[in-house]
Design a protein around this motif. Structure first.
Motif, mmCIF file in Angstrom:
data_model
loop_
_atom_site.group_PDB
_atom_site.id
_atom_site.type_symbol
_atom_site.label_atom_id
_atom_site.label_comp_id
_atom_site.label_asym_id
_atom_site.label_seq_id
_atom_site.Cartn_x
_atom_site.Cartn_y
_atom_site.Cartn_z
ATOM 1 N N ASP A 174 0.824 -1.213 0.000
ATOM 2 C CA ASP A 174 0.000 0.000 0.000
ATOM 3 C C ASP A 174 0.860 1.266 0.000
ATOM 4 O O ASP A 174 0.369 2.356 -0.306
ATOM 5 C CB ASP A 174 -0.923 0.014 1.225
ATOM 6 N N ILE A 175 2.136 1.096 0.351
ATOM 7 C CA ILE A 175 3.048 2.250 0.423
ATOM 8 C C ILE A 175 3.898 2.360 -0.837
ATOM 9 O O ILE A 175 4.098 3.443 -1.375
ATOM 10 C CB ILE A 175 3.971 2.113 1.662
ATOM 11 N N GLU A 176 4.388 1.228 -1.311
ATOM 12 C CA GLU A 176 5.281 1.189 -2.471
ATOM 13 C C GLU A 176 4.626 0.419 -3.621
ATOM 14 O O GLU A 176 4.359 -0.776 -3.499
ATOM 15 C CB GLU A 176 6.603 0.502 -2.096
ATOM 16 N N ARG A 177 4.391 1.117 -4.735
ATOM 17 C CA ARG A 177 3.745 0.481 -5.878
ATOM 18 C C ARG A 177 4.555 -0.685 -6.435
ATOM 19 O O ARG A 177 4.001 -1.682 -6.898
ATOM 20 C CB ARG A 177 3.516 1.517 -6.983
ATOM 21 N N GLN A 178 5.892 -0.575 -6.374
ATOM 22 C CA GLN A 178 6.730 -1.629 -6.938
ATOM 23 C C GLN A 178 6.535 -2.968 -6.216
ATOM 24 O O GLN A 178 6.719 -4.033 -6.795
ATOM 25 C CB GLN A 178 8.202 -1.234 -6.907
ATOM 26 N N TYR A 179 6.115 -2.901 -4.945
ATOM 27 C CA TYR A 179 5.930 -4.147 -4.214
ATOM 28 C C TYR A 179 4.639 -4.848 -4.627
ATOM 29 O O TYR A 179 4.534 -6.077 -4.555
ATOM 30 C CB TYR A 179 5.987 -3.895 -2.708
ATOM 31 N N SER A 180 3.645 -4.085 -5.055
ATOM 32 C CA SER A 180 2.451 -4.700 -5.648
ATOM 33 C C SER A 180 2.823 -5.418 -6.944
ATOM 34 O O SER A 180 2.337 -6.520 -7.227
ATOM 35 C CB SER A 180 1.389 -3.634 -5.943
ATOM 36 N N TYR A 181 3.700 -4.788 -7.708
ATOM 37 C CA TYR A 181 4.176 -5.412 -8.953
ATOM 38 C C TYR A 181 4.939 -6.695 -8.630
ATOM 39 O O TYR A 181 4.771 -7.718 -9.308
ATOM 40 C CB TYR A 181 5.074 -4.446 -9.725
ATOM 41 N N PHE A 182 5.768 -6.649 -7.602
ATOM 42 C CA PHE A 182 6.536 -7.825 -7.200
ATOM 43 C C PHE A 182 5.604 -8.986 -6.838
ATOM 44 O O PHE A 182 5.821 -10.129 -7.254
ATOM 45 C CB PHE A 182 7.435 -7.495 -6.005
ATOM 46 N N ILE A 183 4.558 -8.695 -6.077
ATOM 47 C CA ILE A 183 3.600 -9.723 -5.667
ATOM 48 C C ILE A 183 2.970 -10.385 -6.885
ATOM 49 O O ILE A 183 2.888 -11.610 -6.980
ATOM 50 C CB ILE A 183 2.506 -9.108 -4.763
ATOM 51 N N ARG A 184 2.509 -9.564 -7.829
ATOM 52 C CA ARG A 184 1.884 -10.117 -9.037
ATOM 53 C C ARG A 184 2.879 -10.921 -9.855
ATOM 54 O O ARG A 184 2.539 -11.947 -10.444
ATOM 55 C CB ARG A 184 1.290 -8.990 -9.883
ATOM 56 N N SER A 185 4.117 -10.448 -9.905
ATOM 57 C CA SER A 185 5.142 -11.108 -10.704
ATOM 58 C C SER A 185 5.457 -12.502 -10.188
ATOM 59 O O SER A 185 5.487 -13.469 -10.951
ATOM 60 C CB SER A 185 6.416 -10.252 -10.725
ATOM 61 N N VAL A 186 5.683 -12.649 -8.872
ATOM 62 C CA VAL A 186 6.040 -13.968 -8.344
ATOM 63 C C VAL A 186 4.826 -14.882 -8.244
ATOM 64 O O VAL A 186 4.976 -16.109 -8.216
ATOM 65 C CB VAL A 186 6.749 -13.868 -6.973
ATOM 66 N N MET A 187 3.632 -14.313 -8.213
ATOM 67 C CA MET A 187 2.425 -15.137 -8.151
ATOM 68 C C MET A 187 2.099 -15.756 -9.507
ATOM 69 O O MET A 187 1.437 -16.793 -9.589
ATOM 70 C CB MET A 187 1.232 -14.305 -7.655
ATOM 71 N N SER A 188 2.569 -15.145 -10.578
ATOM 72 C CA SER A 188 2.369 -15.685 -11.921
ATOM 73 C C SER A 188 3.244 -16.924 -12.101
ATOM 74 O O SER A 188 4.444 -16.885 -11.839
ATOM 75 C CB SER A 188 2.730 -14.625 -12.960
ATOM 76 N N PHE A 189 2.669 -18.016 -12.559
ATOM 77 C CA PHE A 189 3.459 -19.245 -12.693
ATOM 78 C C PHE A 189 4.584 -19.081 -13.702
ATOM 79 O O PHE A 189 5.685 -19.605 -13.503
ATOM 80 C CB PHE A 189 2.564 -20.424 -13.077
ATOM 81 N N SER A 190 4.340 -18.359 -14.782
ATOM 82 C CA SER A 190 5.398 -18.157 -15.781
ATOM 83 C C SER A 190 6.585 -17.422 -15.168
ATOM 84 O O SER A 190 7.743 -17.678 -15.524
ATOM 85 C CB SER A 190 4.863 -17.385 -16.988
ATOM 86 N N GLY A 191 6.301 -16.485 -14.235
ATOM 87 C CA GLY A 191 7.377 -15.783 -13.550
ATOM 88 C C GLY A 191 8.012 -16.639 -12.477
ATOM 89 O O GLY A 191 9.246 -16.664 -12.325
#
Length: 372
Positions: A174-191
């Motif tokens: 909620d503080i750093e947008r890049q960490y939301s991106y990180f969450i989505r990235s590692v949650m994706s199986f291709s990533g």
């Protein structure tokens, strides 16, 4: 700022014939072929073109996989203290997830801010991995990082680090947008599969998805349930165990106005896999009908390769059940294959040349010949 209407882009990773010869000479001059050193020049050219797709990135990975070189790399990492190696693994994960690698990011995503607690000798032990100036961390070789994660690392250790980083990122998202991106990235199986070692990949993957399942980001997220389903499909797991993940993905997609296109695409793949595994040809045909209905709609809408990648699976269904299908059922499959081939001819040339579209075209032609 420079105002340039057209910016030329060059893929420096892709090599032409002249460059292939030059890079072979360069590797020869430094004696880096290791287990491939006894190959002739023509054999090395074939190796670079066929097994490495004439790409620098793939050539380096191929050299690293040589047992002699892999052993030396493994020895380097074994000499690093376990707590320091975790920091190195985290740095590789951050780089692989596509967010900015800094000292602050590392300390944010690992418990206890371990980077600032490193001794001088600890810092020296990882100096071969990165340079650290003004808060920025620059990996000396992103290919080495990828190779370690996917080939040499311990799957249990790596997935523990990823899971810890996921939960840390969740607290800061909620503080750093890049960490939301990180969450989505590692949650994706291709990533995720680009970050985990191949030995132990299935166990580590399931462990990660189960660990994050009840978090606020994943619990009612259709993307999470879809990615978990994709992961289990890729491992060839029990389809009856996977089906509830698709039901959850659809349920949460409907509740959140999430475009179900990707869910539909993989559900069609799921249906074709059920058709192939089914022993009763008539039941299998019903599964095929559900898949083909989805794919026909997607082919009308989509100008990219995604539906064609899945449609190629119709060939496997036909190979499995051709003898058990009646004439009308075979005509339906034949008509579907013909329609797909017509649609391929109308695609942009670059999409027609995509590997998945080429494979689909080959499968559809083979299926038509088999249906007659």
């Amino acid at each position: 700022a420079l105002h340039v209407p057209n910016v030329a882009e060059f893929n420096v990773n892709q090599l032409n014939k002249t460059e292939i010869g030059e890079i072979i000479e360069l590797i020869d001059s430094y004696g880096l072929w290791a287990d491939f050193s006894t190959m002739s020049d023509s054999e090395k050219i074939r190796l670079v073109m066929s097994e490495c797709n004439a790409q620098i990135h793939q050539i380096l990975l191929k050299l690293y996989r040589s047992p002699n070189i892999a052993e030396k790399i493994s020895e380097l990492f074994s000499s690093i203290k376990p707590r320091v190696r975790r920091i190195a693994i985290a740095a590789f994960i951050i780089r692989g997830a596509g967010i900015l690698l800094t000292r602050r990011t590392l300390d944010d995503l690992l418990k206890g801010s371990p980077l600032i607690r490193l001794s001088n000798s600890d810092r020296e032990s990882v100096r071969f991995l990165w340079s650290d100036t003004s808060g920025q961390i620059q990996l000396r070789s992103s290919v080495l990082a990828e190779f370690y994660l996917t080939n040499l690392g311990d799957a249990a250790e790596v997935v523990d680090v990823i899971t810890e980083m996921y939960f840390q990122a969740l607290e800061l998202s909620d503080i750093e947008r890049q960490y939301s991106y990180f969450i989505r990235s590692v949650m994706s199986f291709s990533g995720l599969q680009k970050l985990l070692p191949q030995p132990g990949l299935r166990t580590a993957t399931i462990r990660f998805y189960e660990a994050i399942q009840n978090t606020k980001f994943a619990k009612k997220n259709p993307h999470y349930w879809l990615q978990y389903a994709i992961a289990r499909l890729s491992f060839g797991d029990d389809l009856y165990e996977i089906e509830p993940y698709f039901r959850s993905a659809y349920k949460f997609a409907e509740a959140s106005n999430y475009d179900p296109y990707q869910i539909d695409n993989h559900y069609a793949r799921f249906m074709l896999m059920k058709a192939v595994r089914e022993s009763d040809a008539n039941v299998a045909f019903d599964y095929y009908l559900k898949a083909s209905s989805i794919l026909q709609k997607q082919i009308l809408r989509e100008k990219k390769h995604y539906p064609y990648r899945v449609a190629a699976g119709v060939g496997d269904f036909l190979s499995r059940h051709k003898q058990g299908l009646n004439d009308n059922q075979l005509k339906n499959v034949l008509a579907f294959c013909g329609d797909v081939l017509q649609r391929i001819e109308k695609l942009p040339k670059d999409i027609q040349a995509h590997a998945h579209v080429v494979a689909c075209k080959r499968a559809m032609r083979a299926a038509r010949c088999a249906s007659r």
